[in-house]
Design an enzyme around this catalytic site. Structure first.
Site, PDB file in Angstrom:
ATOM      1  CB  SER A 139      -8.593   1.556   4.033  1.00 20.68           C
ATOM      2  OG  SER A 139      -9.125   1.100   2.821  1.00 20.68           O
ATOM      3  CG  ASP A 162      -6.387  -0.981   1.775  1.00 19.90           C
ATOM      4  OD1 ASP A 162      -6.277  -0.578   2.945  1.00 19.90           O
ATOM      5  OD2 ASP A 162      -7.477  -1.277   1.259  1.00 19.90           O
TER       6      ASP A 162
END
Length: 265
Positions: A43, A158
């Site tokens: 991320s 994510d």
């Protein structure tokens, strides 16, 4: 300064705006002469790791962080009618494209791996080929908020959902000494209990609660763990970029004695 031939790897964790603290950590490691031989990121950590791996100077990364901080969130996250996400994030994509352009993994100066999650199976997907920009987008595609990114027949979101701090990934890359940076705080910031949380906060808190339970397991195998004090910074507080970078710098400075002791220098 000798490093006794040890291969040093860096694992940069997820954390949205808090992930800007990674820049401060890198600044200290570079200043102290700690060579980074390989990087894995999830991320926000994927973005910072990618920039460093392609040779972007710390000064450039700081300026990019400040640019993100000056943008209103509404401008970065424009509403969308996408099938899998609430926002397009066109401005954010423009900023990322200006930074990473059409760089391929094969172009990177430092070996780098990017971690995302398969939204269908929950599997950890480690990306090490193709366009770096698309890999970073996939790794940071917040479920519900942003559209899933199609990659090799999969739809990725994510990476925090599968591996918030990818220590195991950098270990598989061949690292012999691993420095992990965790920006997911032990406790969250409690808002006014009388105020109902907004949609974006509910989404981010859902991910935070989920990943908080797995972050400690993901840190297993790290030789040194740096944890910037960022609990007071909200998930989407990109306007606090300078504070994030400062906290990363302070935490790295505090950890240097341990790192040098462990490396025997």
């Amino acid at each position: 300064m000798p490093w006794h031939g040890r291969v040093i790897g860096l694992a940069l964790g997820s954390g949205a705006a808090r992930g800007l603290a990674h820049i401060g950590v890198l600044e200290v490691l570079e200043k102290e002469g700690i060579p980074i031989d390989m990087i894995a990121g999830t991320s926000a950590g994927a973005l910072v790791g990618a920039l460093y791996a392609c040779g972007k100077p710390i000064s450039y990364m700081k300026q990019l962080a400040l640019t993100l901080g000056k943008e209103r969130f509404a401008a970065l996250a424009d509403l969308s009618l996408s099938h899998s996400g609430l926002v397009r994030g066109r401005r954010a994509k423009q900023i990322l494209r200006s930074a990473l352009d059409d760089i391929q993994f094969s172009d990177l100066k430092i070996p780098f791996r990017c971690v995302a999650a398969d939204i269908e199976t929950g599997e950890e997907i480690v990306i090490d080929e193709g366009a770096v920009l698309e890999a970073v987008r996939a790794s940071g595609s917040i479920p519900i908020l942003m559209a899933a990114v199609k990659w090799g027949g999969r739809f990725l979101v994510d990476g925090a959902l599968a591996n918030p701090v990818p220590v195991n990934v950098v270990k598989k890359m061949g690292a012999e000494f691993i420095i992990a940076v965790n920006v997911i705080p032990h406790t969250g910031k409690r808002l006014d209990p009388a105020k109902e949380p907004g949609l974006f906060r509910v989404i981010m808190q859902t991910i935070y609660i989920t990943t908080h339970r797995t972050v400690w397991a993901s840190l297993e195998g790290a030789d040194a763990v740096i944890e910037p004090h960022v609990a007071h910074i909200g998930h989407l507080d990109f306007q606090k970029a300078e504070e994030c970078i400062l906290q990363g710098r302070l935490a790295a400075q505090e950890a240097m004695r341990e790192i040098r002791r462990e490396l025997g220098v």
